[in-house]
Design a protein around this motif. Structure first.
Motif, PDB file in Angstrom:
ATOM      1  N   THR A 160       0.655  -1.114  -0.041  1.00 19.29           N
ATOM      2  CA  THR A 160       0.025   0.013  -0.009  1.00 19.29           C
ATOM      3  C   THR A 160       1.035   1.351   0.087  1.00 19.29           C
ATOM      4  O   THR A 160       1.949   1.281   0.650  1.00 19.29           O
ATOM      5  CB  THR A 160      -0.990   0.110   1.155  1.00 19.29           C
ATOM      6  OG1 THR A 160      -0.272   0.441   2.596  1.00 19.29           O
ATOM      7  CG2 THR A 160      -1.605  -1.314   1.503  1.00 19.29           C
ATOM      8  N   ILE A 161       0.284   2.287  -0.812  1.00 15.08           N
ATOM      9  CA  ILE A 161       1.002   3.698  -0.769  1.00 15.08           C
ATOM     10  C   ILE A 161       0.022   4.657  -0.502  1.00 15.08           C
ATOM     11  O   ILE A 161      -0.842   4.841  -1.294  1.00 15.08           O
ATOM     12  CB  ILE A 161       1.838   3.669  -2.254  1.00 15.08           C
ATOM     13  CG1 ILE A 161       2.457   2.645  -2.667  1.00 15.08           C
ATOM     14  CG2 ILE A 161       2.423   5.193  -2.214  1.00 15.08           C
ATOM     15  CD1 ILE A 161       2.824   2.685  -4.064  1.00 15.08           C
ATOM     16  N   GLU A 162       0.281   5.222   0.641  1.00 10.00           N
ATOM     17  CA  GLU A 162      -0.797   6.057   1.204  1.00 10.00           C
ATOM     18  C   GLU A 162      -0.112   7.441   1.591  1.00 10.00           C
ATOM     19  O   GLU A 162       0.946   7.484   2.085  1.00 10.00           O
ATOM     20  CB  GLU A 162      -1.563   5.239   2.263  1.00 10.00           C
ATOM     21  CG  GLU A 162      -1.981   3.973   2.219  1.00 10.00           C
ATOM     22  CD  GLU A 162      -2.584   3.184   3.269  1.00 10.00           C
ATOM     23  OE1 GLU A 162      -3.583   3.641   3.830  1.00 10.00           O
ATOM     24  OE2 GLU A 162      -1.844   2.280   3.515  1.00 10.00           O
ATOM     25  N   ARG A 179       3.528   1.687   3.132  1.00 15.97           N
ATOM     26  CA  ARG A 179       4.635   2.908   2.832  1.00 15.97           C
ATOM     27  C   ARG A 179       3.607   4.070   2.749  1.00 15.97           C
ATOM     28  O   ARG A 179       2.824   4.289   2.165  1.00 15.97           O
ATOM     29  CB  ARG A 179       5.197   2.644   1.632  1.00 15.97           C
ATOM     30  CG  ARG A 179       6.150   1.240   1.419  1.00 15.97           C
ATOM     31  CD  ARG A 179       6.950   1.397   0.325  1.00 15.97           C
ATOM     32  NE  ARG A 179       7.994   2.192   0.699  1.00 15.97           N
ATOM     33  CZ  ARG A 179       8.784   2.788  -0.347  1.00 15.97           C
ATOM     34  NH1 ARG A 179       8.447   2.534  -1.590  1.00 15.97           N
ATOM     35  NH2 ARG A 179       9.751   3.393  -0.113  1.00 15.97           N
ATOM     36  N   GLU A 180       4.308   5.127   3.635  1.00 14.70           N
ATOM     37  CA  GLU A 180       3.519   6.529   3.679  1.00 14.70           C
ATOM     38  C   GLU A 180       4.398   7.289   3.007  1.00 14.70           C
ATOM     39  O   GLU A 180       5.495   7.734   3.245  1.00 14.70           O
ATOM     40  CB  GLU A 180       3.524   7.073   5.227  1.00 14.70           C
ATOM     41  CG  GLU A 180       2.774   8.199   5.478  1.00 14.70           C
ATOM     42  CD  GLU A 180       2.403   8.481   6.753  1.00 14.70           C
ATOM     43  OE1 GLU A 180       2.354   9.570   7.144  1.00 14.70           O
ATOM     44  OE2 GLU A 180       1.873   7.656   7.591  1.00 14.70           O
ATOM     45  N   VAL A 181       3.667   8.346   2.126  1.00 13.79           N
ATOM     46  CA  VAL A 181       4.456   9.398   1.405  1.00 13.79           C
ATOM     47  C   VAL A 181       4.762  10.290   2.435  1.00 13.79           C
ATOM     48  O   VAL A 181       3.889  10.804   3.332  1.00 13.79           O
ATOM     49  CB  VAL A 181       3.248   9.977   0.301  1.00 13.79           C
ATOM     50  CG1 VAL A 181       3.913  11.278  -0.351  1.00 13.79           C
ATOM     51  CG2 VAL A 181       2.956   8.849  -0.780  1.00 13.79           C
ATOM     52  N   VAL A 205      -3.010   2.126  -4.093  1.00 10.85           N
ATOM     53  CA  VAL A 205      -2.716   3.467  -4.008  1.00 10.85           C
ATOM     54  C   VAL A 205      -3.617   4.360  -3.620  1.00 10.85           C
ATOM     55  O   VAL A 205      -4.777   4.371  -4.028  1.00 10.85           O
ATOM     56  CB  VAL A 205      -2.368   3.966  -5.566  1.00 10.85           C
ATOM     57  CG1 VAL A 205      -1.811   5.442  -5.663  1.00 10.85           C
ATOM     58  CG2 VAL A 205      -0.996   3.091  -6.076  1.00 10.85           C
ATOM     59  N   GLY A 206      -3.220   5.050  -2.546  1.00  6.88           N
ATOM     60  CA  GLY A 206      -4.455   5.740  -1.688  1.00  6.88           C
ATOM     61  C   GLY A 206      -5.318   6.701  -2.738  1.00  6.88           C
ATOM     62  O   GLY A 206      -6.471   6.729  -2.253  1.00  6.88           O
TER      63      GLY A 206
END
Length: 355
Positions: A160-162, A179-181, A205-206
């Motif tokens: 996950t990319i959030e 994973r956090e931006v 992808v968030g």
């Protein structure tokens, strides 16, 4: 304002199951419950109060509050595991904060009153699944439920990319990497490119915020991955129109063709007030990309999509927003007034009389 008072306010919000907490200079904290914004009886906040709250949130994320910021997103956690998605912004020269309560548990489709067909949609071996709707209408909650269903049923590598991370997943049958931006990666585009080297089966992808992220998600879908994301659109047709419209006119035809090939489904959400006024219920449009709908996407005949959704109810378990509104009205769960407020159709009552 100090950390103890801030956390007490947030603990109350968490315990009372409100959806949002607002902090603005010159007003007391506001709480949103059952869709209604409620003014608390606490003291009016000062500029120093909101400055302190923003700095505390940044410290919780191991970052400093920039002097020149205009807005940013973050998360905040309480010691008892209560979590919040935070929007910090400037307004009239002061800092304002809105904190969205993240439920402690990821609800199942049944818990959230979502259609069972979502369990079929997530079985797709690859492609793009989009969850859409206005802000605050359950996109993140629905997406988390779909990802957790996969996590509990299948042995996949899920990335996950959030921005920021909202729901926390515990790896079950699947391995889940979150994973956090801004903390774990610089931006969605970089994280998406990196994720393709991390042996993914599923990528979440968030939000599809820009053309680079949209293109990267389409490419990931085309190379055999199952990709999930969200958009702030009302229904399937507006979702397709928004995606295609992000690209230059001379490339839109090829984008429609690519999208027709990889789009698995769109799930569009609105929250409506129940007849007794005690809770909010989801109204859901479900579009699955059949060969007929693929042709509509390729040829740009987006106005025909809703009728194909309604015709595909029995065979594909699709449903339009109006069909679901009518179901809820017939079951006595929502009022006709509330259904008409949400529907884009001018003849909802006529449709109801013929069911």
């Amino acid at each position: 304002m100090d950390s103890k008072i801030l956390n007490q306010i947030l603990e109350i919000a968490f315990a009372k199951r409100v959806s949002d907490v607002h902090f603005e200079v010159g007003s007391p904290p506001f709480f949103r419950a059952h869709g209604q914004l409620l003014r608390s009886k606490l003291a009016n906040l000062t500029a120093e109060d909101t400055q302190f709250i923003a700095a505390t949130i940044m410290k919780n994320n191991k970052r400093n509050l920039p002097d020149d910021f205009t807005e940013f997103d973050a998360s905040y956690s309480l010691a008892n595991s209560g979590r919040f998605r935070v929007s910090v912004f400037k307004q009239r020269g002061h800092i304002g904060i809105v904190m969205r309560v993240i439920p402690p548990e990821i609800g199942s489709f049944s818990d959230l009153k979502l259609p069972k067909v979502l369990g079929e949609i997530v079985k797709a071996p690859n492609g793009l699944v989009l969850v859409t709707g206005p802000t605050g209408n359950g996109k993140s909650t629905t997406l988390a439920s779909m990802i957790n269903y996969i996590n509990e049923k299948y042995a996949y590598n899920i990335i996950t990319i959030e921005d920021p991370i909202e729901f926390l997943f515990s790896s079950s049958k699947s391995c889940v990497i979150q994973r956090e931006v801004g903390i774990d990666t610089t931006d969605f585009g970089s994280a998406l490119k990196a994720s393709l080297r991390m042996d993914p089966d599923v990528i979440m992808v968030g939000e599809l915020r820009d053309v680079e992220t949209i293109d990267a998600c389409i490419k990931a879908s085309e190379t055999g991955h199952l990709v999930f994301s969200t958009l702030h659109t009302q229904n399937a047709a507006s979702t397709i129109n928004r995606i295609v419209g992000n690209f230059p006119p001379d490339s839109q035809k090829i984008i429609r063709q690519r999208l027709a090939d990889i789009l698995v489904a769109t799930v569009s959400l609105r929250l409506v007030e129940s007849k007794d006024g005690e809770k909010l219920l989801p109204v859901v449009e479900v579009m699955r990309t059949t060969t007929t709908i693929q042709a509509c996407i390729r040829e740009g005949n987006l106005n025909d999509i809703e009728s194909h959704i309604e015709k595909g109810t029995a065979q594909y378990q699709m449903q339009s927003m109006d069909q679901h509104l009518i179901q809820l009205c017939n079951k006595g769960l929502i009022s006709m007034r509330e259904a008409k407020r949400v529907s884009n159709s001018m003849d909802l009552e006529r449709k109801l009389t013929f069911t």
